[in-house]
Structure formats: structure tokens, C-alpha cells
Design a protein around this motif. Structure first.
Motif, PDB file in Angstrom:
ATOM      1  N   ARG A 106       0.841  -1.200   0.000  1.00 46.07           N
ATOM      2  CA  ARG A 106       0.000   0.000   0.000  1.00 46.07           C
ATOM      3  C   ARG A 106       0.876   1.250   0.000  1.00 46.07           C
ATOM      4  O   ARG A 106       0.613   2.203  -0.744  1.00 46.07           O
ATOM      5  CB  ARG A 106      -0.910  -0.023   1.228  1.00 46.07           C
ATOM      6  CG  ARG A 106      -1.885   1.104   1.304  1.00 46.07           C
ATOM      7  CD  ARG A 106      -2.851   0.858   2.472  1.00 46.07           C
ATOM      8  NE  ARG A 106      -3.764   1.944   2.620  1.00 46.07           N
ATOM      9  CZ  ARG A 106      -3.606   2.937   3.502  1.00 46.07           C
ATOM     10  NH1 ARG A 106      -2.572   2.941   4.316  1.00 46.07           N
ATOM     11  NH2 ARG A 106      -4.479   3.906   3.571  1.00 46.07           N
ATOM     12  N   ARG A 107       1.923   1.247   0.810  1.00 44.24           N
ATOM     13  CA  ARG A 107       2.845   2.390   0.849  1.00 44.24           C
ATOM     14  C   ARG A 107       3.535   2.586  -0.499  1.00 44.24           C
ATOM     15  O   ARG A 107       3.733   3.721  -0.948  1.00 44.24           O
ATOM     16  CB  ARG A 107       3.895   2.186   1.925  1.00 44.24           C
ATOM     17  CG  ARG A 107       3.408   2.487   3.307  1.00 44.24           C
ATOM     18  CD  ARG A 107       4.555   2.299   4.256  1.00 44.24           C
ATOM     19  NE  ARG A 107       4.314   3.015   5.477  1.00 44.24           N
ATOM     20  CZ  ARG A 107       4.932   2.735   6.603  1.00 44.24           C
ATOM     21  NH1 ARG A 107       5.838   1.767   6.639  1.00 44.24           N
ATOM     22  NH2 ARG A 107       4.680   3.417   7.682  1.00 44.24           N
ATOM     23  N   CYS A 109       2.342   1.761  -3.412  1.00 44.56           N
ATOM     24  CA  CYS A 109       1.326   2.335  -4.316  1.00 44.56           C
ATOM     25  C   CYS A 109       1.190   3.836  -4.089  1.00 44.56           C
ATOM     26  O   CYS A 109       1.156   4.618  -5.053  1.00 44.56           O
ATOM     27  CB  CYS A 109      -0.028   1.659  -4.103  1.00 44.56           C
ATOM     28  SG  CYS A 109      -0.197   0.044  -4.847  1.00 44.56           S
ATOM     29  N   GLN A 110       1.105   4.243  -2.844  1.00 44.49           N
ATOM     30  CA  GLN A 110       0.956   5.656  -2.531  1.00 44.49           C
ATOM     31  C   GLN A 110       2.176   6.454  -2.985  1.00 44.49           C
ATOM     32  O   GLN A 110       2.037   7.530  -3.589  1.00 44.49           O
ATOM     33  CB  GLN A 110       0.730   5.852  -1.027  1.00 44.49           C
ATOM     34  CG  GLN A 110      -0.607   5.336  -0.563  1.00 44.49           C
ATOM     35  CD  GLN A 110      -0.723   5.299   0.948  1.00 44.49           C
ATOM     36  OE1 GLN A 110       0.259   5.111   1.663  1.00 44.49           O
ATOM     37  NE2 GLN A 110      -1.943   5.457   1.446  1.00 44.49           N
ATOM     38  N   GLN A 111       3.351   5.926  -2.710  1.00 43.43           N
ATOM     39  CA  GLN A 111       4.573   6.639  -3.067  1.00 43.43           C
ATOM     40  C   GLN A 111       4.756   6.699  -4.581  1.00 43.43           C
ATOM     41  O   GLN A 111       5.130   7.736  -5.125  1.00 43.43           O
ATOM     42  CB  GLN A 111       5.782   5.982  -2.396  1.00 43.43           C
ATOM     43  CG  GLN A 111       7.031   6.808  -2.445  1.00 43.43           C
ATOM     44  CD  GLN A 111       6.873   8.135  -1.713  1.00 43.43           C
ATOM     45  OE1 GLN A 111       6.258   8.188  -0.653  1.00 43.43           O
ATOM     46  NE2 GLN A 111       7.399   9.186  -2.286  1.00 43.43           N
ATOM     47  N   SER A 113       2.422   6.662  -6.759  1.00 47.41           N
ATOM     48  CA  SER A 113       1.426   7.621  -7.264  1.00 47.41           C
ATOM     49  C   SER A 113       1.947   9.048  -7.140  1.00 47.41           C
ATOM     50  O   SER A 113       1.786   9.862  -8.062  1.00 47.41           O
ATOM     51  CB  SER A 113       0.107   7.474  -6.504  1.00 47.41           C
ATOM     52  OG  SER A 113      -0.481   6.236  -6.772  1.00 47.41           O
TER      53      SER A 113
END
Length: 166
Positions: A106-107, A109-111, A113
Motif C-alpha cells: 500500500r505504501r 502504491c501511494q509513493q 502515485s
């Protein structure tokens, strides 16, 4: 011009993405696919960091071309902890390691993005200023970032049903 500010932000975000990928590789060393792919994807960000540092000089911005994500003592402890968690998961305690993997993915993916948005900003600025070198860099690096994002998202989709329903 404020292009230098965006380059500085992008450089920082790429470094953070590389760190997240390396930490994920360390923590999930017993999951060979995750470990090796995360290391390969971190190498892409390392290349981006070097190329950004080279080009940023044209905008009077000094960026460190070397990533600062070497494991060091804390990283080695984290790596050893991942081996222990991996052994436990093999012995039937998959939940803890699985939740940790989901958090790590998840991290990423966020980073990724955030990095993707910054590459878009750089590409738009390059087009507006007719800076072909900057545009070329964005066009070469942004697809890598999108692949990093797609990998993490695909791993989330594959892993989450097993982890969340067990």
C-alpha cells in the motif's frame, strides 16, 4: 522559473520510493518474488535519481545523485526480523507477515502515485519551456514509475484476499 522546485520534490519522492521498495525487499526476504522484484524496481528509482541530479544542474539545483537507502544497522535488523517472521509464516502464522506485506505494498502504491504526479508536472513544464532534454527524461522515467505502481497494485490484489480472509 519554479521547475527546480519540482525537480527537487521529484528527487525526494523517488528516493522515498526506492527506500520503500528496498525496505519491502528486506522485510519479505523469504518471499522470493517480492524480494527480487522490489530490488529490481528500486534500481529503476536509483537510475531516475542519478539522471535527475544530472539534469537539475541546468536549473541551478544541486541534487545528490546517490541514493541514501543502504541498509545499515537498522536495515540489517529489519532484514533479520523479516527472516524470523517469514519462518513463522511458513509454520502457520501467515497473518502477521501478510498484513505487513499489505501495508508495505500500500505504501509503495501511494509513493509511486506521488512520483507519477511529479513526473507529469515535469513533463508539462518541459513542454511549456520547450526543454527537450527534460521532456525526454520524463518520457523515459515516468513509464517505469507506472510499472512500479502496477506491480504493487497487482500484488495487493493477489495477496489481499488470502490475508484478509484467513
Amino acid at each position: 522559473m519554479k521547475i527546480g522546485l519540482v525537480l527537487r520534490d521529484l528527487h525526494r519522492e523517488e528516493r522515498e520510493l526506492a527506500r520503500e521498495l528496498l525496505h519491502t525487499a528486506e522485510r519479505h526476504k523469504t518471499s522470493h518474488d517480492i524480494h527480487h522484484l522490489a530490488l529490481d524496481l528500486a534500481d529503476w528509482s536509483h537510475r531516475h535519481i542519478r539522471e535527475l541530479a544530472e539534469l537539475a544542474e541546468r536549473y541551478d539545483v544541486s541534487l545528490d545523485p546517490e541514493p541514501d537507502d543502504e541498509p545499515g544497522p537498522v536495515g540489517r535488523l529489519r532484514e533479520k526480523g523479516s527472516e524470523i517472521i517469514g519462518r513463522r509464516s511458513e509454520a502457520g502464522r501467515r497473518g502477521d507477515a501478510g498484513l505487513l506485506l499489505l501495508r508495505d505494498l500500500r505504501r509503495i502504491c501511494q509513493q509511486a502515485s506521488a512520483v507519477s504526479v511529479d513526473w507529469e508536472l515535469v513533463a508539462q513544464a518541459a513542454q511549456a519551456t520547450s526543454d527537450d532534454q527534460l521532456l525526454d527524461l520524463a518520457q523515459r522515467c515516468h513509464p517505469d514509475t507506472l510499472r512500479q505502481l502496477r506491480w504493487a497494485n497487482a500484488e495487493l490484489k493477489e495477496t489481499s484476499p488470502q490475508v484478509l480472509t484467513s
